[in-house]
Design an enzyme around this catalytic site. Structure first.
Site, PDB file in Angstrom:
ATOM      1  N   CYS A   1      53.690 -12.357  -5.555  1.00 14.88           N
ATOM      2  CA  CYS A   1      52.647 -11.341  -5.764  1.00 14.88           C
ATOM      3  C   CYS A   1      51.270 -12.325  -5.526  1.00 14.88           C
ATOM      4  O   CYS A   1      51.352 -13.360  -5.705  1.00 14.88           O
ATOM      5  CB  CYS A   1      52.491 -10.819  -7.178  1.00 14.88           C
ATOM      6  SG  CYS A   1      52.714 -11.686  -8.531  1.00 14.88           S
ATOM      7  N   HIS A   2      50.162 -11.646  -5.799  1.00 15.48           N
ATOM      8  CA  HIS A   2      48.913 -12.297  -5.290  1.00 15.48           C
ATOM      9  C   HIS A   2      47.641 -11.647  -6.457  1.00 15.48           C
ATOM     10  O   HIS A   2      47.926 -10.775  -7.031  1.00 15.48           O
ATOM     11  CB  HIS A   2      48.402 -11.841  -3.888  1.00 15.48           C
ATOM     12  CG  HIS A   2      49.296 -11.942  -2.873  1.00 15.48           C
ATOM     13  ND1 HIS A   2      49.890 -13.308  -2.353  1.00 15.48           N
ATOM     14  CD2 HIS A   2      50.056 -11.181  -2.314  1.00 15.48           C
ATOM     15  CE1 HIS A   2      50.542 -13.455  -1.608  1.00 15.48           C
ATOM     16  NE2 HIS A   2      50.627 -12.040  -1.305  1.00 15.48           N
TER      17      HIS A   2
ATOM     18  N   ASP B   1      54.892  -8.258  -3.933  1.00  8.13           N
ATOM     19  CA  ASP B   1      53.927  -8.723  -2.928  1.00  8.13           C
ATOM     20  C   ASP B   1      52.900  -7.922  -3.002  1.00  8.13           C
ATOM     21  O   ASP B   1      51.950  -7.837  -2.380  1.00  8.13           O
ATOM     22  CB  ASP B   1      54.464  -8.296  -1.352  1.00  8.13           C
ATOM     23  CG  ASP B   1      53.760  -9.104  -0.298  1.00  8.13           C
ATOM     24  OD1 ASP B   1      52.992 -10.019  -0.682  1.00  8.13           O
ATOM     25  OD2 ASP B   1      53.528  -8.600   0.663  1.00  8.13           O
TER      26      ASP B   1
ATOM     27  N   ASN C   1      47.108  -6.744   4.052  1.00  8.30           N
ATOM     28  CA  ASN C   1      47.345  -6.268   5.564  1.00  8.30           C
ATOM     29  C   ASN C   1      48.599  -5.182   5.735  1.00  8.30           C
ATOM     30  O   ASN C   1      48.868  -4.904   6.855  1.00  8.30           O
ATOM     31  CB  ASN C   1      47.901  -7.511   6.356  1.00  8.30           C
ATOM     32  CG  ASN C   1      46.502  -8.575   6.369  1.00  8.30           C
ATOM     33  OD1 ASN C   1      45.563  -8.232   6.815  1.00  8.30           O
ATOM     34  ND2 ASN C   1      46.629  -9.726   5.834  1.00  8.30           N
TER      35      ASN C   1
END
Length: 290
Positions: free
Chosen positions: A27-28, A243, A248
């Site tokens: 993950c971010h 994720d 994007n």
């Protein structure tokens, strides 16, 4: 520069109850930009997705541990990721992006914060591919720390990349099932090359990114079948993650609760789910607890 869609505003509560210690291994965090500015070299501009939203999502989904992967929109400025690791305590680990001239002192500081690896991109929409000589230099610097590398590539890169990755002689985690085309079938060259590479026990693969490789669209069952095959064949070297916040993605922004429920296909049965979400990430990111 492309704009990034925001993540799903109201993900469902998963039907699948996750095991204790379940880990989101990909993950971010994005920004907030007024505190942690985005890179001038970024190819996309995200909506802020700070640590507080990530932590709330994990509580909602039933995930108690996580690996936060440095996003290309922040370049090699790892401050947002490190800030999230420190706030998350020992339950959060990180994957950084660094320059080839990164110092031993900088790497030690990242290690202290919870970083356990470095990511390299070979994906066209994220800009220029990682320089192979730079990768070699960085690998030599991080090996003494016991770190691994994470590689993110378009599937057509694999034929060229495989010999290079094997040469590096370091544990290597492949993102998003190698970004194969889920409509091309399991006999496609890219997936067969991925299976061949995975026969080398230095390699791991993330069985996430179903929304990226699917061609059928939600609920992404076509992509989940590839994850299921990888879990069956390499049960002790697979990882999974949300994720979030899905950088994007141009359409069909996934519901993270539905992505969790895809695990009923990807890792059917309590033993496979435990290995994927608890045992495997513990071995790679929290070995000191074993």
């Amino acid at each position: 520069m492309s704009q990034n869609l925001p993540p799903h505003p109201n993900p469902k509560k998963p039907d699948l109850v996750l095991p204790e210690g379940a880990c989101d291994a990909h993950c971010h965090v994005f920004g907030p930009g007024n505190v942690f500015p985005y890179s001038d070299a970024a190819t996309y501009r995200p909506e802020d997705a700070p640590k507080e939203k990530l932590f709330a999502l994990h509580r909602h989904l039933g995930l108690s541990r996580s690996v936060i992967v440095q996003a290309s929109c922040h370049g090699t400025d790892n401050r947002a990721m490190v800030d999230a690791l420190r706030a998350g305590g020992g339950a959060y680990r990180g994957i950084a992006m660094v320059e080839r001239d990164v110092s031993e002192e900088e790497l030690r500081a990242l290690h202290e914060a919870g970083v356990r690896g470095v990511r390299f991109n070979f994906v066209a929409h994220l800009g220029e591919a990682a320089d192979k000589d730079a990768v070699r230099e960085i690998v030599a610097k991080i090996k003494p720390l016991g770190w691994h590398i994470v590689v993110h590539f378009d599937s057509h890169w694999l034929e060229d990349l495989a010999p290079f990755l094997e040469e590096l002689d370091i544990v290597t985690v492949i993102d998003h099932m190698g970004r194969v085309d889920a409509s091309a079938g399991v006999e496609q060259q890219a997936f067969q090359l991925l299976l061949q590479l995975m026969e080398d026990e230095r390699f791991w693969v993330k069985v996430c990114g179903s929304e990226r490789i699917s061609r059928a669209g939600p609920p992404f069952h076509d992509a989940a079948e590839y994850g299921r095959l990888l879990v069956e064949k390499f049960p002790d070297r697979v990882l999974w993650g949300t994720d979030w916040p899905h950088p994007n993605i141009k359409k069909n922004m996934p519901d993270d609760g539905e992505l969790v429920d895809l695990l009923k296909i990807i890792a059917p049965g309590a033993d496979k789910l435990e290995a994927l979400l608890v045992t495997n990430p513990t071995r790679l990111y929290w070995p000191e607890t074993l």
